[in-house]
Design an enzyme around this catalytic site. Structure first.
Site, short mmCIF file in Angstrom:
data_model
loop_
_atom_site.label_atom_id
_atom_site.label_comp_id
_atom_site.label_asym_id
_atom_site.label_seq_id
_atom_site.Cartn_x
_atom_site.Cartn_y
_atom_site.Cartn_z
N HIS A 1 11.04 34.49 -3.49
CA HIS A 1 12.43 34.95 -3.57
C HIS A 1 13.03 34.72 -4.95
O HIS A 1 14.05 34.05 -5.11
CB HIS A 1 13.29 34.32 -2.47
CG HIS A 1 14.51 35.14 -2.17
ND1 HIS A 1 15.75 34.79 -2.63
CD2 HIS A 1 14.66 36.28 -1.48
CE1 HIS A 1 16.62 35.68 -2.22
NE2 HIS A 1 15.99 36.61 -1.52
N GLU B 1 15.07 46.28 -7.09
CA GLU B 1 14.20 45.46 -6.24
C GLU B 1 13.82 46.20 -4.97
O GLU B 1 14.52 47.12 -4.54
CB GLU B 1 14.89 44.15 -5.89
CG GLU B 1 16.19 44.33 -5.12
CD GLU B 1 16.87 43.02 -4.81
OE1 GLU B 1 16.20 42.12 -4.28
OE2 GLU B 1 18.07 42.91 -5.08
#
EC number: 3.1.27.-
Length: 162
Positions: free
Chosen positions: A154, A125
């Site tokens: 998120h 990520e």
């Protein structure tokens, strides 16, 4: 006579510089500054990696960079590198301890299974659109076989972008 000699010397020096092909910007363009962590102090390491001079932190910018260079831009550091520089997530102090840096490169576990799985595939990520303060919800998630997804909530939802 001394004044004429000085003027001639200055003219010769300027002409030599102009005709030598020396362009000061080339020397700068070939030098990249890469911060490295050493016990809560930052040091600078010089490399000749021209394409990483700019801060790249948009979805398309980072995705394009990943596809082209198979790594994150140099303005990304892992959570452990940031911690070594003094970053504390609960303080939102990344911009203070590592100016111009964003968090990226750590493993994303995909525990909820929202991203496609395959044998041997791992996910990583990277924060997107980070400038300062606390990290936002924008993330780019990329796989070891270069699938690239974005999330703006998120990790609740993902959209494939490459």
């Amino acid at each position: 006579m001394k004044k004429i000699s000085s003027v001639f010397t200055m003219f010769a020096l300027i002409a030599a510089i102009l005709f030598s092909g020396f362009i000061p910007q080339q020397a700068y363009a070939e030098t990249t500054l890469t911060p490295t962590a050493t016990n809560k102090t930052a040091s600078i390491q010089l490399t000749s990696d021209v394409h990483t001079l700019a801060v790249i932190n948009t979805f398309d910018g980072v995705a394009d960079y990943l596809i082209r260079y198979k790594r994150l831009p140099d303005n990304y550091i892992t959570k452990s590198q940031a911690s070594a520089l003094g970053w504390v997530a609960s303080k939102g102090n990344l911009a203070e301890v590592a100016p111009g840096k964003s968090i990226g490169g750590d493993v994303f576990s995909n525990r909820e299974g929202r991203l496609p799985s395959a044998s041997g595939r791992t996910w990583r990520e990277a924060d997107i659109n980070y400038v300062s303060g606390f990290r936002n919800a924008d993330r780019l998630v990329y796989s070891s076989d270069w699938l690239i997804y974005k999330t703006t909530d998120h990790y609740a939802t993902f959209t494939r972008i490459r």
